[in-house]
Motif scaffolding. Structure first.
Motif, PDB file in Angstrom:
ATOM      1  N   TRP A 144      53.185  55.026  50.656  1.00  0.00           N
ATOM      2  CA  TRP A 144      53.630  54.934  49.473  1.00  0.00           C
ATOM      3  C   TRP A 144      53.014  53.829  48.337  1.00  0.00           C
TER       4      TRP A 144
ATOM      5  N   TRP B 127      59.192  53.200  62.120  1.00  0.00           N
ATOM      6  CA  TRP B 127      59.102  54.806  61.382  1.00  0.00           C
ATOM      7  C   TRP B 127      57.920  53.659  60.190  1.00  0.00           C
ATOM      8  N   THR B 128      57.171  54.839  60.004  1.00  0.00           N
ATOM      9  CA  THR B 128      55.569  54.646  59.355  1.00  0.00           C
ATOM     10  C   THR B 128      55.543  56.068  58.027  1.00  0.00           C
ATOM     11  N   ASP B 129      56.019  57.125  58.078  1.00  0.00           N
ATOM     12  CA  ASP B 129      55.862  57.902  57.636  1.00  0.00           C
ATOM     13  C   ASP B 129      56.033  57.469  55.659  1.00  0.00           C
ATOM     14  N   ARG B 130      56.403  56.303  55.773  1.00  0.00           N
ATOM     15  CA  ARG B 130      56.613  55.976  54.052  1.00  0.00           C
ATOM     16  C   ARG B 130      56.109  54.718  53.815  1.00  0.00           C
TER      17      ARG B 130
ATOM     18  N   TYR C 194      67.619  58.858  55.590  1.00  0.00           N
ATOM     19  CA  TYR C 194      67.437  57.435  56.262  1.00  0.00           C
ATOM     20  C   TYR C 194      68.394  56.989  56.450  1.00  0.00           C
TER      21      TYR C 194
ATOM     22  N   GLU D 134      53.297  63.110  69.180  1.00  0.00           N
ATOM     23  CA  GLU D 134      53.498  62.548  68.045  1.00  0.00           C
ATOM     24  C   GLU D 134      52.347  61.762  68.760  1.00  0.00           C
TER      25      GLU D 134
END
Length: 189
Positions: free
Chosen positions: A60, A54-57, A103, A174
């Motif tokens: 932030w 899980w890297t997308d956030r 999530y 990806e």
């Protein structure tokens, strides 16, 4: 370098679709984090998703986290094992009575202890009654989520056992990113 990632989208279209799991042994409690807390939510996100990419956030800012958490109809529910956070689920109310489980997962040390099925069961029930806590939101008509081949090995089985039905499958290439762990430099696996 890239990898093929399969993403499955699943849904429930009626509250009767929900198939509850048995509660785990011990002192496991689930509570809503009612105060939007970017620090706590980032901790949960990184701790649950650090070993499964899980890297997308992770990049932030504080303001982005707060904006995401402070939207009407967004809820974070946390499972605690003897007072220690074990996992969480984030619900997001969308248009026309749709609620997405954005999530969901457990911190690695708490996996395989029947907490995940219990947390998912509880979260789905909260998705179905979300409008009761948010005046002006439409009554929930559909609960949906997606999982992928990078998620935990028992994720798909848990969703199917809780009554979700598959409605879409996609395979995409990806970038092959390393699992970051719960904090920079942490050992994974």
């Amino acid at each position: 370098m890239s990898i093929a990632v399969t993403t499955w989208s699943l849904e429930q279209t009626a509250p009767a679709d929900r198939l509850p799991a048995a509660a785990p042994d011990g002192d496991v409690r689930i509570a809503r984090a009612e105060v939007p807390s970017p620090e706590f939510s980032r901790f949960l996100y990184a701790s649950v998703g650090g070993d499964i990419r899980w890297t997308d956030r992770l990049g932030w800012t504080y303001a982005q986290w707060l904006e995401d958490l402070d939207r009407p109809g967004t809820e974070t529910w946390v499972a605690y094992d003897r007072g220690t956070p074990a996992g969480y689920v984030q619900l997001e109310a969308q248009d026309d009575g749709v609620v997405e489980i954005v999530y969901f997962g457990l911190i690695p040390a708490f996996r395989g202890r029947r907490i995940g099925g219990h947390l998912l069961s509880y979260a789905v029930a909260r998705a179905w009654d979300l409008a009761d806590r948010w005046p002006g939101r439409a009554t929930t008509k559909r609960v949906w989520l997606h999982t992928c081949s990078k998620d935990g090995e028992h994720a798909m089985d848990n969703y199917l056992r809780r009554g979700f039905k598959l409605f879409d499958t996609k395979v995409e290439e990806e970038p092959d990113v390393a699992a970051p762990g719960p904090w920079p430099g942490a050992q994974v696996g």
